[in-house]
Scaffold this active site. Structure first.
Site, PDB file in Angstrom:
ATOM      1  N   HIS A   1      41.850  15.128  27.319  1.00 33.22           N
ATOM      2  CA  HIS A   1      41.641  15.153  28.757  1.00 33.22           C
ATOM      3  C   HIS A   1      41.700  13.753  29.313  1.00 33.22           C
ATOM      4  O   HIS A   1      41.158  12.795  28.536  1.00 33.22           O
ATOM      5  CB  HIS A   1      40.232  15.614  29.259  1.00 33.22           C
ATOM      6  CG  HIS A   1      40.106  15.609  30.878  1.00 33.22           C
ATOM      7  ND1 HIS A   1      40.429  16.470  31.856  1.00 33.22           N
ATOM      8  CD2 HIS A   1      39.488  14.537  31.521  1.00 33.22           C
ATOM      9  CE1 HIS A   1      40.431  15.793  32.820  1.00 33.22           C
ATOM     10  NE2 HIS A   1      39.692  14.822  32.895  1.00 33.22           N
TER      11      HIS A   1
ATOM     12  N   ASP B   1      31.436  23.902  39.951  1.00 37.45           N
ATOM     13  CA  ASP B   1      32.259  22.416  39.955  1.00 37.45           C
ATOM     14  C   ASP B   1      33.276  22.446  41.114  1.00 37.45           C
ATOM     15  O   ASP B   1      33.503  21.485  41.486  1.00 37.45           O
ATOM     16  CB  ASP B   1      32.681  22.130  38.581  1.00 37.45           C
ATOM     17  CG  ASP B   1      33.668  20.689  38.748  1.00 37.45           C
ATOM     18  OD1 ASP B   1      32.955  20.007  38.982  1.00 37.45           O
ATOM     19  OD2 ASP B   1      34.992  21.108  38.563  1.00 37.45           O
TER      20      ASP B   1
ATOM     21  N   ARG C   1      32.339  16.721  47.224  1.00 37.61           N
ATOM     22  CA  ARG C   1      32.519  15.364  46.970  1.00 37.61           C
ATOM     23  C   ARG C   1      33.653  14.793  47.483  1.00 37.61           C
ATOM     24  O   ARG C   1      33.714  13.407  47.857  1.00 37.61           O
ATOM     25  CB  ARG C   1      32.494  15.075  45.529  1.00 37.61           C
ATOM     26  CG  ARG C   1      30.968  15.436  44.956  1.00 37.61           C
ATOM     27  CD  ARG C   1      31.344  15.574  43.421  1.00 37.61           C
ATOM     28  NE  ARG C   1      31.786  14.506  42.831  1.00 37.61           N
ATOM     29  CZ  ARG C   1      32.531  14.346  41.553  1.00 37.61           C
ATOM     30  NH1 ARG C   1      32.608  15.451  40.952  1.00 37.61           N
ATOM     31  NH2 ARG C   1      33.124  13.313  40.897  1.00 37.61           N
TER      32      ARG C   1
ATOM     33  N   SER D   1      31.391  17.178  35.666  1.00 36.16           N
ATOM     34  CA  SER D   1      32.505  17.858  36.437  1.00 36.16           C
ATOM     35  C   SER D   1      33.231  18.062  35.345  1.00 36.16           C
ATOM     36  O   SER D   1      33.929  19.056  35.140  1.00 36.16           O
ATOM     37  CB  SER D   1      33.143  17.153  37.608  1.00 36.16           C
ATOM     38  OG  SER D   1      34.370  17.626  37.960  1.00 36.16           O
TER      39      SER D   1
ATOM     40  N   LYS E   1      33.962  21.609  32.551  1.00 33.67           N
ATOM     41  CA  LYS E   1      35.229  22.587  32.480  1.00 33.67           C
ATOM     42  C   LYS E   1      35.708  22.569  31.013  1.00 33.67           C
ATOM     43  O   LYS E   1      36.229  23.552  30.631  1.00 33.67           O
ATOM     44  CB  LYS E   1      36.299  22.128  33.581  1.00 33.67           C
ATOM     45  CG  LYS E   1      36.101  22.357  34.811  1.00 33.67           C
ATOM     46  CD  LYS E   1      36.977  21.742  35.860  1.00 33.67           C
ATOM     47  CE  LYS E   1      36.543  20.367  36.196  1.00 33.67           C
ATOM     48  NZ  LYS E   1      37.181  19.715  37.259  1.00 33.67           N
TER      49      LYS E   1
HETATM   50  N1  URA Z   1      38.401  15.171  37.579  1.00 31.59           N
HETATM   51  C1  URA Z   1      37.344  16.020  37.785  1.00 31.59           C
HETATM   52  O1  URA Z   1      37.647  16.949  37.277  1.00 31.59           O
HETATM   53  N2  URA Z   1      36.265  15.787  38.374  1.00 31.59           N
HETATM   54  C2  URA Z   1      35.831  14.573  38.668  1.00 31.59           C
HETATM   55  O2  URA Z   1      34.710  14.496  39.137  1.00 31.59           O
HETATM   56  C3  URA Z   1      36.645  13.737  38.740  1.00 31.59           C
HETATM   57  C4  URA Z   1      38.004  13.993  38.002  1.00 31.59           C
END
Ligand code: URA
Length: 430
Positions: A87, A166, A173, A188, A192
């Protein structure tokens, strides 16, 4: 809803007054928010209290686990292969997933790369791949499983069932100035990734002008928080801190980034893209138990390219099809001879976005051929009149706003004025 009910106003006051939330309180809050019992306005106040006052490690872990529990989780154990994912916190010209996924998968590990679309100045992997005629981002869980078994790699859209809490919280947010809180970013991203069921995970955490976190100390803190969350949840996790002060590679956009990725898979490509692809591949393969894989050899021999072609075909794409080309171009030339002193990632990302390569709202389409091709990188010698970069767009009316974004984003001076940056891969965190 969880068995023990709480009052959201008490929880907001606790966080506002620098208190600590319990596991039961966090579980209840995330469940109640997902169901709509806790309102957006209340969750926005909570997000702001977290941004201002922070969270301890147990609270961040509880928040992550509660968001995972809000939806489905995937499990690839039946594949009988090690699964490893990457990621990136996102940057300008960051196309590394494209060469990296087939490169790592070509060593027999499974790479389930659930990716997103671009929002704002950072591009999205799915938008880039959709430049390839026929390629399809949406796969069922069964298709994903079959592709991982047969080909080894997949890049597709994350289903809406993963961590729905999320999804709701991130959208909130985004409109309440509460994105930049390390506990919220870390929970967050990691909710995932853990829900996706990967066994190992490498994080590419960026710092510099084109990154979320400008400052290396903050990106180190974010990386360490995410690495701890992953390892605590049983996902072997490490991170590289990488410099995003300047754009990665020479291409910024969608189709042009696919072209550059194919060059890397053919054994060529810009040195920085190759370096980061190799560093991340080594890290992923080490976590997958193959520390001495000949990663460079797999690029040079075509082994990684073979896997790329299979992955693109498996998702309906034609790896030999011509990629889209923009209707209009505008070339910017060097005004004097000297050395290209700087190229700031953020303005180049904004310019590419204004050309049509990115979107302002999640529902906007992107123009696959829009973007920027750099003809020189910071540190290169240039001569007066030579092309510095080319802007591409389908509508020429977009050039003026893109050029406005680029004012002050690059400079040419004398060789003695050039300041080189530190290494691209600054640190490893495990
Ligand atoms: N990417 C995400 O999935 N969440 C965040 O809070 C910031 C970047």
């Amino acid at each position: 809803m969880s068995s023990e009910a709480h009052d959201i106003i008490d929880l907001i006051r606790t966080k506002r007054d620098h208190g600590t939330l319990t596991t039961s309180q966090i579980d209840w809050m995330i469940d109640a928010y997902t169901r709509g019992y806790v309102e957006d306005s209340q969750m926005a106040a909570m997000a702001m209290a977290i941004l201002l006052n922070g969270m301890g490690r147990p609270e961040i872990r509880d928040l992550t686990l509660a968001m995972i529990a809000s939806g489905e989780t995937m499990n690839f154990d039946a594949l009988g292969k090690t699964t490893v994912d990457k990621h990136s916190t996102g940057g300008v010209g960051d196309k590394i997933t494209l060469p990296l996924m087939p490169l790592v998968a070509s060593f027999g590990v499974a790479v389930p790369q659930l990716s997103g679309r671009g929002l704002g100045h950072t591009g999205g992997t799915l938008d880039k791949l959709e430049s390839i005629p026929g390629w399809r981002a949406s796969l069922t869980n069964e298709e994903m499983f079959a592709q991982l078994r047969d080909v080894g790699g997949v890049i597709c859209a994350a289903g809406s069932g993963l961590a729905p809490a999320d999804k709701k919280l991130y959208a909130l947010r985004d409109i309440t100035g509460t994105v930049e809180a390390i506990p919220l970013i870390a929970s967050s991203i990691m909710s995932k990734k853990i829900a996706e069921g990967t066994q190992a995970l490498v994080l590419d955490v960026k710092f510099g002008s084109g990154a979320f976190m400008q400052d290396i100390a903050k990106s180190r803190e974010l990386a360490q928080t995410m690495v701890d969350l992953g390892n605590d949840a049983g996902v072997r996790t490490s991170a590289l801190l990488t410099d995003m002060h300047r754009p990665l590679g020479l291409a910024i956009g969608n189709a042009n980034e696919v072209r550059e990725s194919i060059e890397v898979l053919a054994g060529g490509g810009p040195a920085d893209v190759v370096e980061l692809t190799i560093a991340l591949a080594r890290e992923m393969l080490t976590l997958a138990g193959i520390p001495d894989a000949d990663v460079e050899g797999a690029l040079a021999s075509g082994q990684a390219m073979d896997t790329w072609r299979k992955v693109i075909r498996a998702q309906g794409g034609d790896p030999d099809a011509a990629l889209p080309v923009a209707r209009e171009t505008h070339v910017v030339h060097a005004e004097r001879s000297g050395v290209l002193l700087e190229q700031l990632a953020l303005p180049f990302g904004i310019a590419a976005w204004r050309l049509g390569a990115g979107r302002a709202r999640a529902s906007d389409p992107v123009q696959h051929a829009a973007g920027i091709d750099l003809h020189a990188k910071a540190g290169d010698a240039v001569v007066a009149g030579q092309p510095l970069f080319t802007l591409s767009a389908d509508e020429p009316s977009r050039f003026a706003r893109a050029l406005e974004a680029l004012e002050g984003a690059y400079a040419i001076g004398d060789a003695s004025e050039y300041v080189s940056r530190g290494p691209l891969v600054a640190e490893r965190i495990s």
